[in-house]
Design a protein around this motif. Structure first.
Motif, PDB file in Angstrom:
ATOM      1  N   TRP A 291      30.876  34.360  40.132  1.00  0.00           N
ATOM      2  CA  TRP A 291      31.740  35.521  40.062  1.00  0.00           C
ATOM      3  C   TRP A 291      32.875  35.391  40.964  1.00  0.00           C
ATOM      4  O   TRP A 291      33.923  35.687  40.956  1.00  0.00           O
ATOM      5  CB  TRP A 291      30.895  36.929  40.504  1.00  0.00           C
ATOM      6  CG  TRP A 291      31.570  37.957  40.661  1.00  0.00           C
ATOM      7  CD1 TRP A 291      31.767  38.871  41.471  1.00  0.00           C
ATOM      8  CD2 TRP A 291      32.412  38.473  39.572  1.00  0.00           C
ATOM      9  NE1 TRP A 291      32.710  39.986  41.072  1.00  0.00           N
ATOM     10  CE2 TRP A 291      33.109  39.850  39.831  1.00  0.00           C
ATOM     11  CE3 TRP A 291      32.930  38.063  38.230  1.00  0.00           C
ATOM     12  CZ2 TRP A 291      33.946  40.549  39.159  1.00  0.00           C
ATOM     13  CZ3 TRP A 291      33.830  38.783  37.437  1.00  0.00           C
ATOM     14  CH2 TRP A 291      34.384  40.064  37.870  1.00  0.00           C
ATOM     15  N   ILE A 292      32.444  34.684  42.387  1.00  0.00           N
ATOM     16  CA  ILE A 292      33.426  34.559  43.103  1.00  0.00           C
ATOM     17  C   ILE A 292      34.577  33.725  42.670  1.00  0.00           C
ATOM     18  O   ILE A 292      35.988  33.781  42.904  1.00  0.00           O
ATOM     19  CB  ILE A 292      32.983  33.991  44.787  1.00  0.00           C
ATOM     20  CG1 ILE A 292      32.149  35.142  45.444  1.00  0.00           C
ATOM     21  CG2 ILE A 292      34.229  33.408  45.566  1.00  0.00           C
ATOM     22  CD1 ILE A 292      31.463  34.669  46.553  1.00  0.00           C
ATOM     23  N   SER A 293      34.017  32.464  41.959  1.00  0.00           N
ATOM     24  CA  SER A 293      35.073  31.536  41.527  1.00  0.00           C
ATOM     25  C   SER A 293      35.885  32.053  40.442  1.00  0.00           C
ATOM     26  O   SER A 293      37.322  31.842  40.468  1.00  0.00           O
ATOM     27  CB  SER A 293      34.526  30.417  40.788  1.00  0.00           C
ATOM     28  OG  SER A 293      33.039  30.333  41.003  1.00  0.00           O
ATOM     29  N   ILE A 294      35.508  33.025  39.596  1.00  0.00           N
ATOM     30  CA  ILE A 294      36.078  33.580  38.742  1.00  0.00           C
ATOM     31  C   ILE A 294      37.422  34.546  39.389  1.00  0.00           C
ATOM     32  O   ILE A 294      38.338  34.734  38.969  1.00  0.00           O
ATOM     33  CB  ILE A 294      35.487  34.688  37.562  1.00  0.00           C
ATOM     34  CG1 ILE A 294      34.311  33.696  36.960  1.00  0.00           C
ATOM     35  CG2 ILE A 294      36.177  35.615  36.718  1.00  0.00           C
ATOM     36  CD1 ILE A 294      33.443  34.513  36.079  1.00  0.00           C
ATOM     37  N   LEU A 295      37.121  35.295  40.399  1.00  0.00           N
ATOM     38  CA  LEU A 295      37.787  36.023  40.996  1.00  0.00           C
ATOM     39  C   LEU A 295      39.006  35.240  41.528  1.00  0.00           C
ATOM     40  O   LEU A 295      40.172  35.664  41.881  1.00  0.00           O
ATOM     41  CB  LEU A 295      37.192  37.196  41.905  1.00  0.00           C
ATOM     42  CG  LEU A 295      36.569  38.517  41.064  1.00  0.00           C
ATOM     43  CD1 LEU A 295      36.178  39.411  42.571  1.00  0.00           C
ATOM     44  CD2 LEU A 295      37.829  39.287  40.784  1.00  0.00           C
ATOM     45  N   SER A 296      38.586  34.212  42.503  1.00  0.00           N
ATOM     46  CA  SER A 296      39.392  33.329  43.019  1.00  0.00           C
ATOM     47  C   SER A 296      40.495  32.949  42.217  1.00  0.00           C
ATOM     48  O   SER A 296      41.729  32.780  42.762  1.00  0.00           O
ATOM     49  CB  SER A 296      38.529  32.175  43.571  1.00  0.00           C
ATOM     50  OG  SER A 296      37.634  32.641  44.379  1.00  0.00           O
ATOM     51  N   GLY A 297      40.213  32.504  40.990  1.00  0.00           N
ATOM     52  CA  GLY A 297      41.239  32.190  40.154  1.00  0.00           C
ATOM     53  C   GLY A 297      42.448  33.168  39.900  1.00  0.00           C
ATOM     54  O   GLY A 297      43.614  32.809  39.936  1.00  0.00           O
ATOM     55  N   TYR A 298      42.219  34.295  39.902  1.00  0.00           N
ATOM     56  CA  TYR A 298      43.128  35.668  39.641  1.00  0.00           C
ATOM     57  C   TYR A 298      43.743  35.729  41.088  1.00  0.00           C
ATOM     58  O   TYR A 298      44.993  36.131  41.037  1.00  0.00           O
ATOM     59  CB  TYR A 298      42.492  36.819  39.213  1.00  0.00           C
ATOM     60  CG  TYR A 298      41.814  36.861  37.868  1.00  0.00           C
ATOM     61  CD1 TYR A 298      42.775  36.870  36.740  1.00  0.00           C
ATOM     62  CD2 TYR A 298      40.407  36.689  37.578  1.00  0.00           C
ATOM     63  CE1 TYR A 298      41.868  36.832  35.209  1.00  0.00           C
ATOM     64  CE2 TYR A 298      39.941  36.466  36.320  1.00  0.00           C
ATOM     65  CZ  TYR A 298      40.772  36.533  35.083  1.00  0.00           C
ATOM     66  OH  TYR A 298      40.245  36.500  33.837  1.00  0.00           O
ATOM     67  N   LEU A 299      43.018  35.619  42.071  1.00  0.00           N
ATOM     68  CA  LEU A 299      43.651  35.746  43.443  1.00  0.00           C
ATOM     69  C   LEU A 299      44.779  34.880  43.823  1.00  0.00           C
ATOM     70  O   LEU A 299      45.803  35.184  44.194  1.00  0.00           O
ATOM     71  CB  LEU A 299      42.418  35.740  44.512  1.00  0.00           C
ATOM     72  CG  LEU A 299      42.788  35.941  45.968  1.00  0.00           C
ATOM     73  CD1 LEU A 299      42.991  37.118  46.307  1.00  0.00           C
ATOM     74  CD2 LEU A 299      41.639  35.325  46.869  1.00  0.00           C
ATOM     75  N   VAL A 300      44.206  33.443  43.313  1.00  0.00           N
ATOM     76  CA  VAL A 300      45.332  32.322  43.614  1.00  0.00           C
ATOM     77  C   VAL A 300      46.673  32.565  42.616  1.00  0.00           C
ATOM     78  O   VAL A 300      47.679  32.360  43.154  1.00  0.00           O
ATOM     79  CB  VAL A 300      44.888  31.100  43.469  1.00  0.00           C
ATOM     80  CG1 VAL A 300      45.505  29.873  43.318  1.00  0.00           C
ATOM     81  CG2 VAL A 300      43.594  30.711  44.569  1.00  0.00           C
ATOM     82  N   ASP A 301      46.289  33.047  41.303  1.00  0.00           N
ATOM     83  CA  ASP A 301      47.424  33.136  40.424  1.00  0.00           C
ATOM     84  C   ASP A 301      48.555  34.296  40.910  1.00  0.00           C
ATOM     85  O   ASP A 301      49.498  34.255  40.816  1.00  0.00           O
ATOM     86  CB  ASP A 301      46.814  33.304  39.105  1.00  0.00           C
ATOM     87  CG  ASP A 301      46.487  32.303  38.524  1.00  0.00           C
ATOM     88  OD1 ASP A 301      46.706  31.142  38.993  1.00  0.00           O
ATOM     89  OD2 ASP A 301      45.614  32.537  37.569  1.00  0.00           O
TER      90      ASP A 301
END
Length: 434
Positions: A291-301
């Motif tokens: 779940w952290i990896s999924i949110l990290s993608g949106y965060l970085v974008d």
């Protein structure tokens, strides 16, 4: 005849007694007991019991803690990304949504550490505590945002060494105001040496670049960075062997208490039983990491758009905001252990985490970038490298006595405020100046 009949009866009674007390009878009793215990275990793993155990585990991990009120911000960030495209809101909602996930990741790691022992537990705590930073870094590296990777990892080291350790010393000092808290000075010195080695690894590529003394301009610093990264990974592997195998006694907590107080502490530690099972902790670690990896993608974008929308430097977002969220687990556990007067575990979490980022995560990202074809190097620019160098020196001086109090903690927190203010007014040099 009467006498012989009585003798036969007594003989038969004695034989019956010996049979009942024989190993065969004992084995029968043990067999019945074993069958009963197996039946109880089978009953405990029945459909109802499994369902209730799953519900209890969900309640403990996702509902019980107060910080879990921030969990809905994660799904909201994903929804906002697709409905509005406003990067500022997506970034801050992702940031808030990752915070409880990072803290819960730390909780699951602590639960797993109850089954593994203190040394391996401290290593697990540092490793999964840094999982958030590693995931964010790999996503940013994939998108070619090398400066975000460098600055967020640097910020994690600064945050752990100044903010996390400072808050832990401050909280522990206020909880125990009439004494200096003691910790194992030898292990702190080893970690300080590794951090200085990491500074050396970051310093030479930057000096090589800014003195224009490269053999092949633009290539030598990358080659040197990749070679130094391999050496640093080798040094970290040797450090793990040193910590877990050859010099385990060096990392034992110091005996600073009276025997009676030690016994009382041991009793208290025995009472602190894990709330979830070992396999539940492993499953939760996997779920939370995904779940952290999924949110990290949106965060970085959303980083670039958020920087423009709120007029905040990317350097400040990368060095200060991202690490505070990523270090939520270390922050909570380090303060908790310091308040319990277990400073050796606090140092294992805070300084151990900084050592792991500088000697493992940063070189690992250089190697991963090498495999991806990205020009990720150890040239963190002079401003960032100088900041790290001064920070390592300040913390090394703080740790050299082997004692902690609230004043030392306050000094570390104030140093972090100076660093944060510096990065708020710092602008990255343009590519032409690099």
């Amino acid at each position: 005849m009467m006498a012989s009949t009585e003798e036969e009866k007594t003989g038969l009674q004695e034989e019956a007694i010996t049979i009942n007390g024989s190993p065969m009878a004992v084995r029968k009793m043990q067999t019945f007991e074993h069958i009963g215990s197996l039946a109880a275990v089978a009953q405990s793993y029945g459909p109802r019991s499994v369902k209730s155990r799953i519900l209890r585990s969900i309640y403990i991990v996702l509902i019980k803690a107060k910080i879990n009120v921030l969990l809905p911000f994660g799904p909201l960030a994903v929804i906002l990304h697709y409905l509005t495209g406003k990067h500022g809101w997506v970034f801050f909602f992702s940031l808030i949504g990752i915070t409880p996930m990072a803290e819960r990741l730390g909780y699951a790691t602590e639960q797993l550490a109850c089954y593994t022992g203190s040394t391996v537990g401290g290593l697990l705590n540092a490793t999964f505590g840094n999982a958030t930073e590693m995931i964010i870094s790999i996503y940013a590296l994939k998108n070619g945002m090398i400066r975000v990777v460098q600055q967020s990892l640097l910020g994690s080291i600064l945050s752990n060494m100044l903010l996390v350790l400072g808050c832990a010393f401050f909280a522990g000092g206020l909880t125990h105001p009439h004494k200096d808290q003691d910790f194992n000075k030898a292990s702190a010195v080893v970690n300080s040496g590794l951090l200085l080695m990491a500074v050396m690894g970051l310093l030479f590529p930057a000096v090589l670049h800014f003195t224009h003394s490269e053999v092949h301009y633009g290539k030598s610093e990358v080659t040197l960075s990749r070679f130094s990264s391999c050496v640093m990974l080798l040094a970290y592997a040797s450090y793990l062997f040193f910590q877990l195998k050859s010099h385990r006694s060096l990392y034992n907590p110091i005996d600073s208490e009276v025997d009676g107080e030690q016994d009382a502490k041991e009793d208290n530690e025995e009472e602190e039983e894990p709330e979830i099972t070992q396999w539940e902790a492993i499953v939760w670690l996997a779920v939370l990491t995904i779940w952290i990896s999924i949110l990290s993608g949106y965060l970085v974008d959303a980083i670039q758009g958020a920087s423009e929308s709120v007029n905040m430097p990317i350097a400040f977002i990368s060095v200060i905001l991202l690490p505070i969220v990523g270090n939520a687990a270390e922050h909570a556990s380090a303060i908790m252990f310091a308040m319990k007067d277990k400073l050796d575990i606090t140092l294992g979490v805070a300084i151990g985490s900084s050592t792991q980022i500088s000697m493992f995560v940063i070189p690992f990202c250089v190697v991963i970038g090498w495999m991806m074809g990205k020009q990720m190097d150890l040239n963190f620019q002079l401003f960032e490298t100088a900041t790290l160098f001064i920070t390592v020196l300040v913390v090394a001086f703080m740790l050299q006595e082997g004692t902690a109090n609230y004043f030392k903690g306050l000094m570390l927190i104030l140093c972090y405020l100076i660093v944060a203010a510096s990065f708020f007014v710092h602008v990255d040099p343009t590519s032409d100046d690099n």
